[in-house]
Design a protein around this motif. Structure first.
Motif, PDB file in Angstrom:
ATOM      1  N   ARG A 186     -11.489  25.142   6.603  1.00 34.30           N
ATOM      2  CA  ARG A 186     -12.233  26.102   5.778  1.00 34.30           C
ATOM      3  C   ARG A 186     -11.880  25.971   4.305  1.00 34.30           C
ATOM      4  N   LYS A 187     -10.627  25.669   4.046  1.00 33.82           N
ATOM      5  CA  LYS A 187     -10.197  25.470   2.658  1.00 33.82           C
ATOM      6  C   LYS A 187     -10.856  24.229   2.068  1.00 33.82           C
ATOM      7  N   ILE A 188     -10.910  23.157   2.845  1.00 30.81           N
ATOM      8  CA  ILE A 188     -11.536  21.919   2.360  1.00 30.81           C
ATOM      9  C   ILE A 188     -13.030  22.116   2.138  1.00 30.81           C
ATOM     10  N   ASN A 189     -13.683  22.785   3.094  1.00 30.56           N
ATOM     11  CA  ASN A 189     -15.131  22.990   2.977  1.00 30.56           C
ATOM     12  C   ASN A 189     -15.516  23.855   1.783  1.00 30.56           C
ATOM     13  N   SER A 190     -14.604  24.712   1.352  1.00 31.15           N
ATOM     14  CA  SER A 190     -14.905  25.579   0.212  1.00 31.15           C
ATOM     15  C   SER A 190     -14.365  25.029  -1.099  1.00 31.15           C
ATOM     16  N   SER A 191     -13.798  23.802  -1.060  1.00 34.79           N
ATOM     17  CA  SER A 191     -13.166  23.245  -2.255  1.00 34.79           C
ATOM     18  C   SER A 191     -14.167  22.702  -3.269  1.00 34.79           C
ATOM     19  N   GLY A 192     -15.410  22.442  -2.823  1.00 33.87           N
ATOM     20  CA  GLY A 192     -16.407  21.894  -3.736  1.00 33.87           C
ATOM     21  C   GLY A 192     -16.198  20.434  -4.072  1.00 33.87           C
ATOM     22  N   GLU A 193     -15.505  19.691  -3.195  1.00 35.71           N
ATOM     23  CA  GLU A 193     -15.204  18.290  -3.453  1.00 35.71           C
ATOM     24  C   GLU A 193     -16.463  17.447  -3.577  1.00 35.71           C
ATOM     25  N   ASN A 194     -17.445  17.703  -2.706  1.00 37.43           N
ATOM     26  CA  ASN A 194     -18.687  16.925  -2.750  1.00 37.43           C
ATOM     27  C   ASN A 194     -19.444  17.165  -4.045  1.00 37.43           C
ATOM     28  N   ILE A 195     -19.432  18.397  -4.504  1.00 39.60           N
ATOM     29  CA  ILE A 195     -20.125  18.719  -5.761  1.00 39.60           C
ATOM     30  C   ILE A 195     -19.445  18.003  -6.919  1.00 39.60           C
ATOM     31  N   ARG A 196     -18.117  18.022  -6.918  1.00 41.88           N
ATOM     32  CA  ARG A 196     -17.386  17.351  -8.002  1.00 41.88           C
ATOM     33  C   ARG A 196     -17.645  15.849  -7.985  1.00 41.88           C
ATOM     34  N   PHE A 197     -17.743  15.263  -6.796  1.00 39.84           N
ATOM     35  CA  PHE A 197     -18.025  13.825  -6.743  1.00 39.84           C
ATOM     36  C   PHE A 197     -19.414  13.522  -7.283  1.00 39.84           C
ATOM     37  N   ARG A 198     -20.397  14.335  -6.899  1.00 43.76           N
ATOM     38  CA  ARG A 198     -21.757  14.093  -7.414  1.00 43.76           C
ATOM     39  C   ARG A 198     -21.797  14.221  -8.932  1.00 43.76           C
ATOM     40  N   GLU A 199     -21.086  15.201  -9.454  1.00 37.42           N
ATOM     41  CA  GLU A 199     -21.034  15.353 -10.907  1.00 37.42           C
ATOM     42  C   GLU A 199     -20.340  14.153 -11.550  1.00 37.42           C
ATOM     43  N   ALA A 200     -19.252  13.697 -10.936  1.00 33.88           N
ATOM     44  CA  ALA A 200     -18.543  12.527 -11.465  1.00 33.88           C
ATOM     45  C   ALA A 200     -19.414  11.286 -11.381  1.00 33.88           C
ATOM     46  N   LEU A 201     -20.211  11.173 -10.307  1.00 28.85           N
ATOM     47  CA  LEU A 201     -21.089  10.019 -10.151  1.00 28.85           C
ATOM     48  C   LEU A 201     -22.154  10.003 -11.233  1.00 28.85           C
ATOM     49  N   VAL A 202     -22.741  11.160 -11.508  1.00 28.63           N
ATOM     50  CA  VAL A 202     -23.743  11.244 -12.583  1.00 28.63           C
ATOM     51  C   VAL A 202     -23.101  10.930 -13.924  1.00 28.63           C
ATOM     52  N   GLU A 203     -21.892  11.448 -14.120  1.00 21.10           N
ATOM     53  CA  GLU A 203     -21.181  11.182 -15.377  1.00 21.10           C
ATOM     54  C   GLU A 203     -20.887   9.688 -15.521  1.00 21.10           C
ATOM     55  N   GLU A 204     -20.499   9.038 -14.408  1.00 17.91           N
ATOM     56  CA  GLU A 204     -20.237   7.603 -14.438  1.00 17.91           C
ATOM     57  C   GLU A 204     -21.507   6.824 -14.750  1.00 17.91           C
ATOM     58  N   MET A 205     -22.624   7.240 -14.160  1.00 17.08           N
ATOM     59  CA  MET A 205     -23.895   6.577 -14.434  1.00 17.08           C
ATOM     60  C   MET A 205     -24.265   6.714 -15.910  1.00 17.08           C
ATOM     61  N   ASN A 206     -24.099   7.928 -16.440  1.00 18.66           N
ATOM     62  CA  ASN A 206     -24.421   8.145 -17.853  1.00 18.66           C
ATOM     63  C   ASN A 206     -23.493   7.324 -18.752  1.00 18.66           C
ATOM     64  N   ARG A 207     -22.220   7.227 -18.353  1.00 18.67           N
ATOM     65  CA  ARG A 207     -21.268   6.447 -19.151  1.00 18.67           C
ATOM     66  C   ARG A 207     -21.661   4.975 -19.181  1.00 18.67           C
ATOM     67  N   LYS A 208     -21.991   4.432 -18.004  1.00 17.41           N
ATOM     68  CA  LYS A 208     -22.392   3.026 -17.939  1.00 17.41           C
ATOM     69  C   LYS A 208     -23.678   2.786 -18.712  1.00 17.41           C
ATOM     70  N   ALA A 209     -24.622   3.740 -18.576  1.00 19.28           N
ATOM     71  CA  ALA A 209     -25.881   3.592 -19.317  1.00 19.28           C
ATOM     72  C   ALA A 209     -25.632   3.629 -20.816  1.00 19.28           C
ATOM     73  N   GLY A 210     -24.734   4.519 -21.243  1.00 19.67           N
ATOM     74  CA  GLY A 210     -24.407   4.607 -22.659  1.00 19.67           C
ATOM     75  C   GLY A 210     -23.747   3.330 -23.164  1.00 19.67           C
ATOM     76  N   GLU A 211     -22.807   2.794 -22.370  1.00 22.36           N
ATOM     77  CA  GLU A 211     -22.154   1.545 -22.750  1.00 22.36           C
ATOM     78  C   GLU A 211     -23.157   0.402 -22.808  1.00 22.36           C
ATOM     79  N   LYS A 212     -24.088   0.386 -21.836  1.00 30.17           N
ATOM     80  CA  LYS A 212     -25.095  -0.676 -21.816  1.00 30.17           C
ATOM     81  C   LYS A 212     -25.996  -0.578 -23.046  1.00 30.17           C
ATOM     82  N   ARG A 213     -26.430   0.643 -23.379  1.00 28.24           N
ATOM     83  CA  ARG A 213     -27.285   0.798 -24.559  1.00 28.24           C
ATOM     84  C   ARG A 213     -26.545   0.411 -25.832  1.00 28.24           C
TER      85      ARG A 213
END
Length: 830
Positions: A723-750
């Motif tokens: 229950r503690k793991i399920n309420s930790s929001g780990e999946n949400i944080r990963f999705r946010e980190a993934l979007v941030e990584e995509m934006n970072r790579k796109a910014g570096e590419k541009r």
């Protein structure tokens, strides 16, 4: 007289009376005995009656109890005190394992209850079912932690892939572990067996070595915390800290990619850092206790004092810095002392203490060796000055070539150079047509029906089967495809032609035309024949040996090392005498051990018989066989470094070799990554966390671990943890980190594109100011730098087609550059 008569009468009467009395006495005795017997019988009957009465009473009580149990038996109590029982949760996990959807588990339980006449008082929601699944997986994490603390050493294997544009990393652990069988003492290490424990399949931002390494550290931290905080650990009297992971890890397994080898270095550095501190701490404890003997005698007292002094210098705060705490200071001192101890060791001693052995996947070794062979076979045509197999160009390139009046034109040459040919190209095209990864495309069932009928009617082969899956990454799929096409070459030609003629508008499409053309080309068929022979002679047998009839072998087995060491020489011998593969069993000196890796007869006798028949039509067959086996030998030498005499495996101690289980292939991780891709097709909203929990419970014998070692106290701990793991929001944080990584790579590419565009513009302006030189005398007097500028002007401003396809390395000296500039001037002369 009368008196005498009277006496006689009295005597007679007396005798009569005595007789009568004796008779009465006998009768009385008999009656007495009868009465006594009857009394005994009456007593026995009374005892029997009493027993029957008691039995009747017990029967009534038993009947009442049975009726009560029966009434309760028809009602299944899945919960106790509002919580689902361990048995209920086990049932939920079993139904998921059997393939039941989480949302349908309640329906399945209800249907079973109705069939068996059992009333189900409470049914689980899908959320409860998935929590039970995750609890089983966390029990698996706790199990791994306990087993790591108990084992003397272990290894980790890993692999990665992408699914839906997201990186996935799979990890397994390999060590000796208990079986958890009933009646077996799991503390007795003689009962332990080599185990491959499923660790995790998790998402990652990328597949870089640093990301993989951090994933390993995060996994170790999770395992250590899950076990150490559990009631089971308290009962065991043990804990696991994160540094136990690098202390005990002794090998890493993966494919042969550079990132995998870099990860080995990072894990090795981690292990060295931990063990260095351990050695220093042990020395400190000996010094502080007044003992400084034994294995540390190589360190002098002045060495210790110097280490203290160096560490003190390192931790002394500078102006404005915060004072270092005593714990950190002690760790720094221990590390300096430990490093001093390591520096005093020999290289062999250091390796024995710190070494992390790399174990490459045997299946990847074979795949790479096969690729080396194919590359050398393809290059062999030019080396022999022969044209090689027919060109199998794609549709666009074919059109360009056909529309060119002269194949020497720039466009035609570019189309030819970018097109492929040969056996691998044909097997790829055939796989895409006959067994496409998308089951809506290609021939699919048409191929199965046509070839199945042909094989049964003409060759007596009852199993038609699908065409080898070259559309997906499968080990040796191209050698199997080559063997299939060569074995039934005329039937595949008939299949294509029959399909062509049965269309409403008869004719080949472009792919069918290419495959048909390749099947009729002697060069392409020769390459496929060589690929099939390499597969049957070496690759198929090698994979069968290291996979051990369904169970992956230990790479440390002596026969496995011997196999790797003789592979290059075996392939070289065939390369020197390729005709040996076409000889019959009745040939003089025939020996299977010289022809096949395991010394057994051909696996595909039909293939070999067909090649022998076609050999007179394939003039380049022997050269192709020689080249592919020679290239394979080179590949085996490159990818078997750990098995070389005196190499990493030979440096392992007998104790290590006895306890370590190093899988000869990386099949567990390959299978784990394949499983999650299939699993996510049917569970599109599921996460890698849920998949890992389910597979960890299924594959690691966790059910028996729970039954044998865990209590209700552990159940409560795991429930709260999930229950503690399920309420930790780990999946949400990963999705946010993934979007941030995509934006970072796109910014570096541009940013890189902008910088490159600016550099190109500045370079064009500079070249414009330099100007185009057309005078040959002026060009002949130019320096190398000036010639480079003229080449750039012709390539980048005038867009010279020839120079645009010439690489800088192709013009290494001034002579080459001068010749290229003069040729470009001639082409671009107005």
């Amino acid at each position: 007289m009368e008196r005498k008569k009277l006496g006689t009468d009295l005597s007679r009467i007396q005798r009569h009376s005595d007789t009568k009395i004796n008779g009465l006495e006998a009768k009385l005795t008999k009656l007495t005995e009868t009465i006594s017997t009857q009394k005994e019988e009456i007593k026995a009957l009374r005892t029997e009656k009493k027993a029957l009465d008691q039995k009747q009473t017990r029967a009534k009580e038993s009947l009442q109890s049975t009726r009560k149990e029966l009434r309760s038996a028809v009602v299944w109590e899945a919960t106790k005190n509002g919580t689902y029982t361990r048995e209920a949760r086990e049932l939920f996990r079993c139904l998921l394992q059997a393939g039941c959807s989480g949302a349908r588990v309640a329906d399945a339980i209800k249907a079973c209850g109705k069939t068996f006449g059992v009333v189900i008082k409470r049914l689980p929601s899908s959320r409860t079912v998935f929590r039970a699944r995750d609890e089983g997986g966390q029990y698996g994490i706790m199990q791994i932690g306990r087993e790591i603390t108990m084992c003397e050493g272990f290894g980790e294997s890993s692999d990665g892939t992408t699914n839906r544009k997201v990186n996935l990393e799979s990890r397994h652990l390999h060590y000796l572990a208990p079986t958890y069988l009933p009646g077996v003492d799991d503390d007795d290490k003689s009962t332990w067996k080599p185990q491959s424990r499923f660790g995790v399949v998790e998402t990652a931002l990328n597949h870089q070595a640093e990301t993989q390494f951090q994933g390993t550290k995060a996994f170790a931290e999770n395992v250590a915390a899950t076990y150490s905080n559990s009631p089971l650990a308290r009962r065991d009297g043990r804990t696991m800290e994160i540094n136990d992971y690098p202390r005990k890890i002794e090998f890493l397994g993966s494919d042969h990619a550079n990132d995998a080898k870099l990860k080995v270095e990072k894990v090795g550095d981690w292990r060295e850092d931990v063990i260095t501190s351990d050695i220093g701490e042990e020395v400190l404890q000996l010094v502080e206790s007044g003992e400084f003997v034994g294995s540390f005698s190589t360190l002098r007292e002045e060495d210790i004092n110097l280490a203290y002094q160096q560490a003190t210098e390192e931790i002394r705060p500078q102006a404005g810095e915060v004072q270092v705490d005593k714990t950190t200071a002690r760790k720094l001192v221990a590390k300096v002392i430990g490093q001093a101890k390591l520096d005093s060791m020999t290289e062999a001693e250091r390796h024995l203490l710190l070494g992390v052995t790399f174990a490459g996947c045997g299946a990847h070794k074979d795949m790479n060796a096969f690729k080396y062979g194919v590359v050398k076979m393809m290059a062999g045509w030019a080396a022999r000055g022969q044209p090689g197999p027919v060109l199998l160009a794609n549709k666009a390139n074919t059109t360009t070539i056909q529309l060119s009046d002269d194949t020497n034109t720039t466009a035609a040459k570019a189309a030819i150079d970018s097109s492929s040919r040969g056996g691998v190209k044909l097997t790829s095209l055939a796989g895409a047509l006959f067994n496409h990864s998308d089951d809506k495309k290609g021939y699919q069932d048409k191929h199965v029906n046509f070839m199945g009928t042909r094989k049964r009617d003409l060759y007596g082969i009852q199993h038609g089967g699908h065409f080898p899956d070259t559309s997906n990454t499968r080990f040796q799929s191209h050698s199997y495809a080559a063997a299939e096409l060569v074995s039934f070459i005329h039937d595949y030609v008939d299949l294509l032609e029959t399909t062509r003629d049965s269309k409403d508008s008869p004719g080949f499409n472009h792919m069918e035309s290419n495959i048909h053309k390749g099947l009729l080309d002697v060069g392409t068929v020769a390459e496929m024949a060589a690929m099939g022979l390499l597969g049957d002679s070496v690759s198929w047998r090698f994979l069968a040996i290291i996979r051990g009839n369904g169970k992956v072998r230990n790479a440390l087995d002596p026969d496995i090392a011997e196999l790797y060491r003789r592979l290059p020489a075996f392939c070289d011998a065939i390369a020197e005498n390729p005709g040996i593969l076409l000889e019959g069993e009745d040939s003089p000196g025939f020996d299977w051990s010289k022809i096949t890796l395991d010394g057994r007869p051909w696996i595909d006798r039909h293939l070999v018989a067909t090649i022998r028949t076609l050999a007179r039509e394939l003039p380049d067959l022997l050269d192709c066989i020689s080249d592919i086996f020679s290239g394979a030998a080179q590949g085996w030498r490159v990818f078997t470094s750990e098995f070389t005499p005196g190499g990493p495996f030979d440096l392992l101690t007998p104790k290590q070799r006895k306890r370590l289980y190093i899988p000869a292939t990386n099949d567990e991780n390959e299978g784990g990554l394949g499983s999650i891709r299939v699993w996510q097709r049917y569970h599109p909203n599921a996460t890698a966390f849920g998949f890992s929990n389910q597979k960890r419970y299924e594959r690691n014998n966790t059910s028996n671990f729970i039954k044998k070692l865990c209590t209700q106290e552990d159940d409560i701990y795991v429930m709260r943890l999930v229950r503690k793991i399920n309420s930790s929001g780990e999946n949400i944080r990963f999705r946010e980190a993934l979007v941030e990584e995509m934006n970072r790579k796109a910014g570096e590419k541009r940013k890189k594109d902008e910088e490159a565009a600016m550099k190109r513009q500045l370079e064009l302006e500079r070249l414009t100011s330099v100007g185009l030189a057309m005078d040959r005398d002026e060009i002949n007097n130019m320096t190398v730098k000036q010639l480079d500028d003229q080449l750039k002007i012709h390539r980048k401003i005038l867009m010279d087609e020839v120079l645009r396809r010439v690489l800088q390395k192709d013009l290494p000296t001034k002579v080459f550059k001068l010749s290229a500039v003069l040729a470009a001037v001639s082409r671009n002369q107005p």
